[in-house]
Design a protein around this motif. Structure first.
Motif, PDB file in Angstrom:
ATOM      1  N   ILE A   1      -1.313   1.606  -0.305  1.00 60.60           N
ATOM      2  CA  ILE A   1      -0.145   2.482  -0.446  1.00 60.60           C
ATOM      3  C   ILE A   1       0.097   3.267   0.819  1.00 60.60           C
TER       4      ILE A   1
ATOM      5  N   VAL B   1      -2.001  -0.921  -5.956  1.00 58.67           N
ATOM      6  CA  VAL B   1      -1.113  -1.174  -7.086  1.00 58.67           C
ATOM      7  C   VAL B   1      -0.694  -2.625  -7.076  1.00 58.67           C
TER       8      VAL B   1
ATOM      9  N   ARG C   1       5.225  -5.700  -7.664  1.00 55.67           N
ATOM     10  CA  ARG C   1       6.221  -5.899  -8.699  1.00 55.67           C
ATOM     11  C   ARG C   1       7.313  -6.814  -8.141  1.00 55.67           C
TER      12      ARG C   1
ATOM     13  N   GLU D   1       8.981  -6.293  -4.035  1.00 49.86           N
ATOM     14  CA  GLU D   1       9.219  -4.940  -3.517  1.00 49.86           C
ATOM     15  C   GLU D   1       7.917  -4.355  -2.986  1.00 49.86           C
ATOM     16  N   ASP D   2       7.983  -3.799  -1.756  1.00 49.82           N
ATOM     17  CA  ASP D   2       6.807  -3.214  -1.100  1.00 49.82           C
ATOM     18  C   ASP D   2       6.617  -1.770  -1.567  1.00 49.82           C
ATOM     19  N   PRO D   3       5.542  -1.414  -2.299  1.00 55.75           N
ATOM     20  CA  PRO D   3       5.317  -0.012  -2.717  1.00 55.75           C
ATOM     21  C   PRO D   3       5.244   0.949  -1.538  1.00 55.75           C
TER      22      PRO D   3
ATOM     23  N   LEU E   1       8.588   2.085  -0.594  1.00 58.19           N
ATOM     24  CA  LEU E   1       9.093   3.073  -1.549  1.00 58.19           C
ATOM     25  C   LEU E   1       8.536   4.455  -1.244  1.00 58.19           C
TER      26      LEU E   1
END
Length: 979
Positions: A6, A20, A23, A31-33, A36
């Motif tokens: 992360i 994580v 998703r 999608e790259d956490p 985000l």
């Protein structure tokens, strides 16, 4: 399943690094956490942080580093607590942030703010402790959210909740919390807490006449005046409307509280300028002191409210301390009001008349009607009690009309031209029917209008409206006389005297009562009132004259009439008729030689601690300085004792005289006013202190033994334990000489030395040494100098002489210089007259070149300037100083009997009762021969107006030497030029 980290850029703490699952979006794109998280950081809505095991930052969002004003590259490795502190609990708890992190436990929504930043930012910060599989601590990871705006909004809401938006003062809620804190301190630290409840008098009239905006402006000014007196906004509270409250933790001295209340009343009673109008209000104050008047907040608030009600019932414009009898006063007042409504119908009122006497001839020229009420069960009731009830119950109009009619009927029956004066209250004065009532009373009685005198107080001018002038005009058209009563004690200015058609000014007894007390300014005030009345062609009457020293002074001030017990108490109509039947009524004054403290006659239970016993006694009369008591037997004068008034009020005293069963005692410390015409001790002893000493906490009916031990404590020991003074502080004999004279003049160095040594009373060794220095060195040289003369004394020459003495070196000179400098610093701090110039500081100014030797041209200019002075004697004084060796004080105090022009000598008294003979040259004899002499005045240099020695000629000398261009020249320097 693919896992990614992360927080990019962080050092991996190990296998437990948080991760994580990836998703998938509906389109199938992963999608790259991390993206985000970075997008969230850039939005400024929050930030992330982490530390290592030592508490040093290993990651911090770049935007937050910029907010903190530090380089994002250098912030890594610094301690987290170097940048943040707790801001929700105050500075004391903020230092506990390292301790919180040292506990290695999780924390949620901890409120933190920046440490070294002017614009404080606040965040809610959460942190999670990180551990490896074996339990070793790795550091913290967490996040934060900016709540600065929310916190500022909350503080603003708190400000609105705790402070009055109109005045900016704390409000009732704030007061409740402050009082609760004071009660906690009372229980834990046993510190006192006092409350003053202030209610504005006549504020409603301002709202009704000028509107509520003007009333709001007035309340703001009231708050500013209270702040100017107290100096601490957090002690002053606006409860709402026109009520204010003051909380004073740690203060229970009722003398100081009474002085503060008087200052507040005086300040709030001064005129206000509101909406281009002049407004005058007043203030009434109730005072309660914890724990004596209540150990709980609600009880204290109830009792201070009762004290305020008593102050307002007592006539407003005054203060009142709470006392236990106020709890029963409300019911008693209601019953008294009911009886008062029936008193007029039942014929319970009567009038007595006090003579008003011409001060020069002792002939009675008039009388003042005084209302008396005899209650069928209670007997005589004081007007000070029932008049305020009548005003509040709105029945004063009917009573006032009856008084006018009855006074006119009585006076019409008296032979001669004796005038009768009747008091008219402000409420009566505003009644439009007053002129008709006066006309009707005069017509029905047949009394000439010129024999009726209406006495009005300054309260009639409070409305400041055209109706006031119109009422004055209508009354003067009738032909009655008008007198201004209680002059100088009200709220108005002198402006009304320009138009108000008064025939007489009555000087209130508060000015007369203290007129002969040393240091009192009342004499100067009375002299100013007389001069004002004479300029306006008015008579003057001094009220409350009781002693011959008062009468002599009043006569000397040219007061035209006198009213007081020295001539007569109030008498009945029949007595006046009898006196006037023989012709002119003349009264020979009779009374004490000197003014005494006002004594209150009473029958009051109290107790005396004498030896090992507690004796119940009865107080016959009471004054500020002493009392006359019944109940003690075989007590010798000089015996120390302690009087217990009850309720923790104890006073040390000494027996001064004994007459059978009656004993006269003198208090060690004077009693103070309780604000309601009675007296109380300045401080009270707590119940705990009474119990520790073994004294009863309630009155006893018979004598009881206090202590069982073989050697019980003496009265002095008991007084010391309770903090009482058995005797008034006595001045040493060596400091009493030379203190007599003009009470308004600056004190002598000898007199001030006494006060200085009293100041050092708690420093035993220092006081002993300084007293020895004063006796040995200072007072023999300067003791008779006044403080204003001391500034121009030859300090340097005196110190040189001290240094030259055998066994005394420069060290002693430095010590003396330091002591005298400190004396004058204290004198200036205390506001002592004549201490404006410090002689020690002036000496250093001269050493800096501000002083130089006088030349003959300087002397010539000084002579010329002194001759041109408005002080007709200054030129002669300067010439005599230049032609003789006299000192200034010797010259001003000289009498004609000291001068022998035949033998050409001037005999000067010395301090040991002998005289020195000073030869006079031809110049001095010529100057003395030209000086005027006044019959009855033995003084060589005397004020032409008073025929007494000048209080001070230094102001005239200052003007003369400034005119000569020599502002630093001392009068004492002129003696150096004498032959």
């Amino acid at each position: 399943m693919v896992r990614i980290r992360i927080l990019n850029g962080l050092q991996s703490p190990g296998p437990t690094q948080a991760s994580v699952p990836v998703r998938r979006a509906p389109s199938g794109r992963v999608e790259d956490p991390l993206a985000l998280v970075q997008n969230f950081e850039r939005s400024g809505q929050g930030w992330f942080w982490s530390t290592d095991a030592t508490g040093c930052l290993s990651y911090l969002t770049d935007s937050l580093a910029e907010t903190l004003g530090v380089d994002p590259a250098t912030v890594i490795g610094s301690a987290f607590s170097d940048h943040f502190m707790r801001c929700d609990e105050g500075a004391e708890i903020s230092r506990n942030l390292p301790f919180i992190m040292a506990r290695r436990s999780n924390f949620e929504r901890l409120m933190l703010c920046t440490v070294n930043q002017a614009d404080k930012r606040c965040w809610l910060v959460s942190g999670t402790a990180q551990f490896d599989p074996v339990g070793s601590f790795l550091g913290y990871r967490g996040s934060g959210v900016d709540i600065t705006e929310q916190r500022r909004s909350s503080e603003h809401a708190s400000q609105l909740a705790l402070y009055d938006p109109l005045t900016g003062l704390p409000n009732r809620l704030h007061m409740t919390r402050t009082l609760e804190a004071g009660m906690i301190a009372l229980r834990t630290r046993r510190t006192a807490c006092s409350i003053l409840l202030i209610d504005l008098d006549r504020f409603k009239q301002v709202n009704d006449t000028l509107g509520h905006p003007a009333g709001d402006a007035l309340l703001r000014q009231v708050g500013e005046r209270l702040l100017a007196i107290l100096g601490d906004r957090e002690k002053i509270f606006r409860l709402g409307g026109d009520e204010f409250q003051i909380i004073l933790p740690g203060l229970d001295d009722r003398g100081r509280l009474g002085d503060l209340a008087n200052r507040i009343i005086s300040s709030l009673s001064q005129p206000y300028s509101v909406a281009n109008s002049r407004c005058i209000i007043g203030a009434s104050i109730g005072i309660a002191v914890a724990p004596h008047d209540g150990a709980a907040g609600e009880e204290l608030i109830r009792n201070v409210d009762l004290a305020l009600y008593a102050a307002k019932a007592g006539g407003r414009g005054r203060y009142r301390f709470f006392s236990g009898d106020l709890l029963h006063a409300a019911t008693d007042r209601r019953l008294l009001e009911e009886d008062l409504r029936d008193a007029l119908v039942k014929g319970q009122f009567d009038l007595l008349y006090q003579p008003i006497v011409n001060s020069r001839t002792n002939c009675v020229t008039g009388v003042e009607a005084l209302l008396r009420w005899t209650h069928p069960q209670r007997g005589p009731i004081s007007p000070a009690l029932f008049i305020p009830i009548a005003e509040e119950a709105n029945i004063v109009q009917q009573i006032g009309e009856w008084v006018i009619r009855r006074a006119c009927e009585d006076a019409a029956q008296w032979p001669g031209a004796l005038r009768v004066a009747v008091n008219v209250s402000p409420t009566q004065f505003t009644n439009e029917a007053l002129p008709k009532i006066v006309i009707s009373a005069l017509a029905n009685s047949g009394l000439p209008a010129g024999r009726l005198e209406l006495e009005l107080t300054e309260g009639v001018f409070l409305s400041d409206s055209p109706d006031t002038d119109r009422m004055f005009g209508m009354l003067k058209d009738i032909g009655v006389r008008l007198a201004l009563d209680d002059f100088g004690t009200g709220y108005s200015s002198l402006g009304y005297l320009k138009t108000a058609p008064f025939d007489k000014i009555k000087i209130d007894q508060s000015f007369v009562r203290g007129v002969t007390v040393p240091g009192s300014r009342n004499g100067a005030i009375i002299a100013a009132i007389v001069a004002l009345a004479e300029a306006l062609d008015m008579e003057t009457t001094a009220e409350g004259v009781e002693a011959f020293d008062q009468l002599d002074l009043i006569r000397g001030l040219r007061v035209s009439h006198v009213q007081g017990w020295i001539y007569s108490k109030a008498v009945g109509r029949e007595e006046i008729m009898h006196r006037l039947e023989t012709g002119e009524w003349s009264i020979t004054p009779a009374g004490p030689a000197r003014q005494r403290s006002e004594r209150q006659s009473m029958l009051r239970k109290a107790a005396i601690i004498l030896g090992n016993y507690y004796h119940p006694v009865t107080i016959r009369n009471l004054s500020e300085t002493g009392a006359l008591i019944d109940g003690l037997i075989e007590v010798e004068p000089g015996t120390p004792l302690i009087m217990d008034f009850g309720g923790g009020q104890l006073a040390g005293a000494t027996v001064r005289r004994v007459n059978r069963r009656q004993t006269g005692i003198e208090f060690g410390l004077p009693l103070v006013s309780d604000g309601n015409g009675s007296l109380c001790t300045s401080q009270r002893v707590s119940t705990g202190a009474l119990a520790r000493v073994g004294l009863p906490q309630a009155g006893v009916e018979s004598t009881v033994q206090l202590w069982e031990e073989a050697t019980p404590p003496t009265a002095e020991q008991v007084a010391e334990r309770l903090g009482l003074n058995l005797e008034a502080p006595q001045l040493p004999d060596w400091a009493l000489a030379g203190t007599q004279g003009d009470p308004h003049a600056p004190p002598t160095v000898q007199a001030f030395a006494t006060r200085y040594l009293d100041h050092l009373a708690g420093c035993g060794r220092t006081r002993q040494v300084h007293e020895e220095w004063l006796r040995t060195f200072v007072l023999p040289q300067f003791g008779r100098f006044r403080l204003d003369e001391m500034a121009y004394a030859d300090i340097a020459g005196w110190l040189d002489a001290v240094t030259a003495r055998q066994g005394q070196g420069p060290v002693m000179a430095r010590r003396l210089r330091g002591m005298m400098n400190y004396m004058f610093v204290l004198a200036k701090r205390w506001g002592v007259a004549g201490a404006e110039i410090n002689p020690i500081q002036r000496q250093f100014e001269h050493r800096d070149g501000r002083d130089r030797p006088l030349e003959h041209d300087d002397i010539a200019r000084l002579r010329e300037a002194a001759d041109a002075s408005h002080n007709v004697h200054l030129g002669a004084i300067v010439a005599l100083l230049l032609s003789t060796r006299l000192r200034v004080r010797e010259l001003l105090g000289a009498q004609w009997g000291d001068i022998d022009l035949v033998e050409r000598v001037w005999r000067v008294p010395t301090g040991n009762g002998e005289q020195d003979s000073m030869p006079l040259n031809a110049e001095a004899i010529a100057i003395i021969s030209r000086l005027p002499r006044w019959e009855g005045s033995p003084h060589v240099i005397a004020n032409p107006r008073t025929k007494k020695p000048y209080r001070s000629i230094f102001k005239s000398w200052d003007a003369a030497r400034n005119r000569a261009g020599l502002p630093d020249v001392s009068m004492h320097q002129l003696r150096r030029f004498a032959p």
